[in-house]
Design a protein around this motif. Structure first.
Motif, PDB file in Angstrom:
ATOM      1  N   ALA A 204       0.839  -1.203   0.000  1.00  0.00           N
ATOM      2  CA  ALA A 204       0.000   0.000   0.000  1.00  0.00           C
ATOM      3  C   ALA A 204       0.875   1.255   0.000  1.00  0.00           C
ATOM      4  O   ALA A 204       0.578   2.226  -0.703  1.00  0.00           O
ATOM      5  CB  ALA A 204      -0.943   0.004   1.196  1.00  0.00           C
ATOM      6  N   ALA A 205       1.960   1.239   0.774  1.00  0.00           N
ATOM      7  CA  ALA A 205       2.872   2.390   0.810  1.00  0.00           C
ATOM      8  C   ALA A 205       3.514   2.589  -0.558  1.00  0.00           C
ATOM      9  O   ALA A 205       3.626   3.720  -1.037  1.00  0.00           O
ATOM     10  CB  ALA A 205       3.936   2.185   1.881  1.00  0.00           C
ATOM     11  N   TYR A 206       3.931   1.506  -1.179  1.00  0.00           N
ATOM     12  CA  TYR A 206       4.525   1.564  -2.516  1.00  0.00           C
ATOM     13  C   TYR A 206       3.552   2.197  -3.513  1.00  0.00           C
ATOM     14  O   TYR A 206       3.925   3.093  -4.278  1.00  0.00           O
ATOM     15  CB  TYR A 206       4.930   0.154  -2.952  1.00  0.00           C
ATOM     16  N   GLU A 207       2.315   1.757  -3.499  1.00  0.00           N
ATOM     17  CA  GLU A 207       1.311   2.289  -4.424  1.00  0.00           C
ATOM     18  C   GLU A 207       1.019   3.764  -4.141  1.00  0.00           C
ATOM     19  O   GLU A 207       0.946   4.579  -5.062  1.00  0.00           O
ATOM     20  CB  GLU A 207       0.037   1.452  -4.350  1.00  0.00           C
ATOM     21  N   ARG A 208       0.885   4.119  -2.867  1.00  0.00           N
ATOM     22  CA  ARG A 208       0.604   5.510  -2.486  1.00  0.00           C
ATOM     23  C   ARG A 208       1.765   6.428  -2.869  1.00  0.00           C
ATOM     24  O   ARG A 208       1.568   7.493  -3.455  1.00  0.00           O
ATOM     25  CB  ARG A 208       0.338   5.574  -0.978  1.00  0.00           C
ATOM     26  N   LEU A 209       2.991   6.016  -2.554  1.00  0.00           N
ATOM     27  CA  LEU A 209       4.158   6.844  -2.833  1.00  0.00           C
ATOM     28  C   LEU A 209       4.440   6.931  -4.337  1.00  0.00           C
ATOM     29  O   LEU A 209       4.793   7.998  -4.849  1.00  0.00           O
ATOM     30  CB  LEU A 209       5.377   6.317  -2.082  1.00  0.00           C
ATOM     31  N   SER A 210       4.260   5.825  -5.042  1.00  0.00           N
ATOM     32  CA  SER A 210       4.444   5.851  -6.499  1.00  0.00           C
ATOM     33  C   SER A 210       3.464   6.821  -7.137  1.00  0.00           C
ATOM     34  O   SER A 210       3.832   7.603  -8.028  1.00  0.00           O
ATOM     35  CB  SER A 210       4.267   4.451  -7.093  1.00  0.00           C
ATOM     36  N   ALA A 211       2.215   6.806  -6.689  1.00  0.00           N
ATOM     37  CA  ALA A 211       1.193   7.713  -7.218  1.00  0.00           C
ATOM     38  C   ALA A 211       1.543   9.173  -6.922  1.00  0.00           C
ATOM     39  O   ALA A 211       1.166  10.068  -7.676  1.00  0.00           O
ATOM     40  CB  ALA A 211      -0.181   7.368  -6.643  1.00  0.00           C
ATOM     41  N   ALA A 212       2.282   9.420  -5.824  1.00  0.00           N
ATOM     42  CA  ALA A 212       2.687  10.777  -5.455  1.00  0.00           C
ATOM     43  C   ALA A 212       3.937  11.226  -6.206  1.00  0.00           C
ATOM     44  O   ALA A 212       4.380  12.362  -6.054  1.00  0.00           O
ATOM     45  CB  ALA A 212       2.928  10.864  -3.951  1.00  0.00           C
ATOM     46  N   GLY A 213       4.536  10.323  -7.001  1.00  0.00           N
ATOM     47  CA  GLY A 213       5.707  10.682  -7.790  1.00  0.00           C
ATOM     48  C   GLY A 213       7.031  10.207  -7.245  1.00  0.00           C
ATOM     49  O   GLY A 213       8.087  10.590  -7.757  1.00  0.00           O
ATOM     50  N   VAL A 214       7.015   9.343  -6.217  1.00  0.00           N
ATOM     51  CA  VAL A 214       8.260   8.798  -5.688  1.00  0.00           C
ATOM     52  C   VAL A 214       8.728   7.691  -6.632  1.00  0.00           C
ATOM     53  O   VAL A 214       7.954   6.810  -7.006  1.00  0.00           O
ATOM     54  CB  VAL A 214       8.065   8.244  -4.253  1.00  0.00           C
ATOM     55  N   HIS A 215      10.003   7.749  -7.024  1.00  0.00           N
ATOM     56  CA  HIS A 215      10.571   6.756  -7.938  1.00  0.00           C
ATOM     57  C   HIS A 215      11.180   5.595  -7.150  1.00  0.00           C
ATOM     58  O   HIS A 215      12.046   5.809  -6.295  1.00  0.00           O
ATOM     59  CB  HIS A 215      11.637   7.388  -8.823  1.00  0.00           C
ATOM     60  N   PHE A 216      10.722   4.396  -7.431  1.00  0.00           N
ATOM     61  CA  PHE A 216      11.278   3.188  -6.816  1.00  0.00           C
ATOM     62  C   PHE A 216      12.235   2.522  -7.796  1.00  0.00           C
ATOM     63  O   PHE A 216      11.878   2.279  -8.950  1.00  0.00           O
ATOM     64  CB  PHE A 216      10.157   2.214  -6.428  1.00  0.00           C
ATOM     65  N   THR A 217      13.438   2.234  -7.332  1.00  0.00           N
ATOM     66  CA  THR A 217      14.394   1.501  -8.159  1.00  0.00           C
ATOM     67  C   THR A 217      14.209   0.000  -7.987  1.00  0.00           C
ATOM     68  O   THR A 217      14.678  -0.768  -8.809  1.00  0.00           O
ATOM     69  CB  THR A 217      15.848   1.878  -7.807  1.00  0.00           C
ATOM     70  N   MET A 218      13.536  -0.386  -6.899  1.00  0.00           N
ATOM     71  CA  MET A 218      13.182  -1.791  -6.665  1.00  0.00           C
ATOM     72  C   MET A 218      11.819  -1.823  -5.990  1.00  0.00           C
ATOM     73  O   MET A 218      11.661  -1.307  -4.891  1.00  0.00           O
ATOM     74  CB  MET A 218      14.216  -2.484  -5.765  1.00  0.00           C
ATOM     75  N   PRO A 219      10.804  -2.388  -6.659  1.00  0.00           N
ATOM     76  CA  PRO A 219       9.484  -2.483  -6.028  1.00  0.00           C
ATOM     77  C   PRO A 219       9.534  -3.477  -4.868  1.00  0.00           C
ATOM     78  O   PRO A 219      10.524  -4.196  -4.697  1.00  0.00           O
ATOM     79  CB  PRO A 219       8.588  -2.981  -7.161  1.00  0.00           C
ATOM     80  N   PRO A 220       8.481  -3.537  -4.053  1.00  0.00           N
ATOM     81  CA  PRO A 220       8.479  -4.474  -2.928  1.00  0.00           C
ATOM     82  C   PRO A 220       8.813  -5.895  -3.364  1.00  0.00           C
ATOM     83  O   PRO A 220       8.300  -6.390  -4.375  1.00  0.00           O
ATOM     84  CB  PRO A 220       7.043  -4.386  -2.395  1.00  0.00           C
ATOM     85  N   LYS A 221       9.698  -6.494  -2.603  1.00  0.00           N
ATOM     86  CA  LYS A 221      10.191  -7.837  -2.922  1.00  0.00           C
ATOM     87  C   LYS A 221      10.376  -8.597  -1.615  1.00  0.00           C
ATOM     88  O   LYS A 221      10.895  -8.044  -0.641  1.00  0.00           O
ATOM     89  CB  LYS A 221      11.524  -7.703  -3.661  1.00  0.00           C
ATOM     90  N   GLN A 222       9.957  -9.840  -1.601  1.00  0.00           N
ATOM     91  CA  GLN A 222      10.149 -10.685  -0.410  1.00  0.00           C
ATOM     92  C   GLN A 222      11.597 -11.162  -0.378  1.00  0.00           C
ATOM     93  O   GLN A 222      12.059 -11.828  -1.301  1.00  0.00           O
ATOM     94  CB  GLN A 222       9.200 -11.882  -0.449  1.00  0.00           C
ATOM     95  N   GLU A 223      12.312 -10.794   0.667  1.00  0.00           N
ATOM     96  CA  GLU A 223      13.685 -11.243   0.894  1.00  0.00           C
ATOM     97  C   GLU A 223      13.665 -12.234   2.049  1.00  0.00           C
ATOM     98  O   GLU A 223      12.643 -12.375   2.719  1.00  0.00           O
ATOM     99  CB  GLU A 223      14.583 -10.047   1.255  1.00  0.00           C
ATOM    100  N   GLN A 224      14.771 -12.867   2.327  1.00  0.00           N
ATOM    101  CA  GLN A 224      14.779 -13.833   3.424  1.00  0.00           C
ATOM    102  C   GLN A 224      14.564 -13.162   4.776  1.00  0.00           C
ATOM    103  O   GLN A 224      14.083 -13.780   5.708  1.00  0.00           O
ATOM    104  CB  GLN A 224      16.050 -14.678   3.411  1.00  0.00           C
ATOM    105  N   TRP A 225      14.897 -11.882   4.890  1.00  0.00           N
ATOM    106  CA  TRP A 225      14.716 -11.155   6.151  1.00  0.00           C
ATOM    107  C   TRP A 225      13.376 -10.422   6.225  1.00  0.00           C
ATOM    108  O   TRP A 225      13.039  -9.858   7.242  1.00  0.00           O
ATOM    109  CB  TRP A 225      15.846 -10.141   6.346  1.00  0.00           C
ATOM    110  N   GLY A 226      12.629 -10.396   5.133  1.00  0.00           N
ATOM    111  CA  GLY A 226      11.333  -9.727   5.113  1.00  0.00           C
ATOM    112  C   GLY A 226      11.148  -8.954   3.824  1.00  0.00           C
ATOM    113  O   GLY A 226      11.927  -9.070   2.892  1.00  0.00           O
ATOM    114  N   TRP A 227      10.117  -8.146   3.783  1.00  0.00           N
ATOM    115  CA  TRP A 227       9.804  -7.358   2.595  1.00  0.00           C
ATOM    116  C   TRP A 227      10.705  -6.141   2.517  1.00  0.00           C
ATOM    117  O   TRP A 227      10.977  -5.492   3.523  1.00  0.00           O
ATOM    118  CB  TRP A 227       8.346  -6.913   2.618  1.00  0.00           C
ATOM    119  N   SER A 228      11.139  -5.805   1.285  1.00  0.00           N
ATOM    120  CA  SER A 228      12.035  -4.674   1.080  1.00  0.00           C
ATOM    121  C   SER A 228      11.746  -4.024  -0.265  1.00  0.00           C
ATOM    122  O   SER A 228      11.366  -4.703  -1.226  1.00  0.00           O
ATOM    123  CB  SER A 228      13.491  -5.162   1.110  1.00  0.00           C
ATOM    124  N   ALA A 229      11.905  -2.720  -0.323  1.00  0.00           N
ATOM    125  CA  ALA A 229      11.821  -1.949  -1.568  1.00  0.00           C
ATOM    126  C   ALA A 229      12.886  -0.861  -1.459  1.00  0.00           C
ATOM    127  O   ALA A 229      13.389  -0.567  -0.378  1.00  0.00           O
ATOM    128  CB  ALA A 229      10.434  -1.334  -1.732  1.00  0.00           C
TER     129      ALA A 229
END
Length: 122
Positions: A82-107
């Motif tokens: 939800a944060a990714y979608e909200r921030l992307s809509a506001a114009g924040v550029h993500f170089t890596m979208p949310p991804k499940q890593e062994q330690w947890g979710w990261s973007a």
């Protein structure tokens, strides 16, 4: 007595551009914006409160932001998607979208100054 982190300085080339990014795109609250020598002292705080960022004007000869390497500032949200979608809509550029890593979710996202940051999920 417990020690806490009250603020972290983020060195920026353009204080107004940085202020616009953190307040308008990220939704942070401006807690201080005042004259400080030839520049300004600007503090912004996340919507839920907590550690403030000081948008500090970098001087001549200061190092440029690291390219392609996220900094060691980690932001967290209860719902990373939800944060990714909200921030992307506001114009924040993500170089890596949310991804499940062994330690947890990261973007990874970048500000308008070129700094890279992690976004995790609580």
């Amino acid at each position: 007595m417990a020690i806490t982190v009250s603020q972290v300085s983020l060195y920026v080339r353009d204080q107004q551009r940085a202020l616009d990014f953190w307040s308008r795109k990220m939704g942070f609250t401006v807690t201080k914006d005042m004259a400080y020598g030839e520049n300004r002292w600007i503090e912004v705080e996340p919507p839920g409160g907590g550690t403030r960022l000081v948008l500090y004007k970098a001087g001549p000869g200061w190092p440029e932001p690291a390219k392609d390497q996220p900094g060691y500032v980690l932001f967290e949200d209860d719902d990373i998607q939800a944060a990714y979608e909200r921030l992307s809509a506001a114009g924040v550029h993500f170089t890596m979208p949310p991804k499940q890593e062994q330690w947890g979710w990261s973007a990874v996202f970048t500000d308008d100054e070129g700094h890279l940051f992690h976004l995790g999920q609580r």
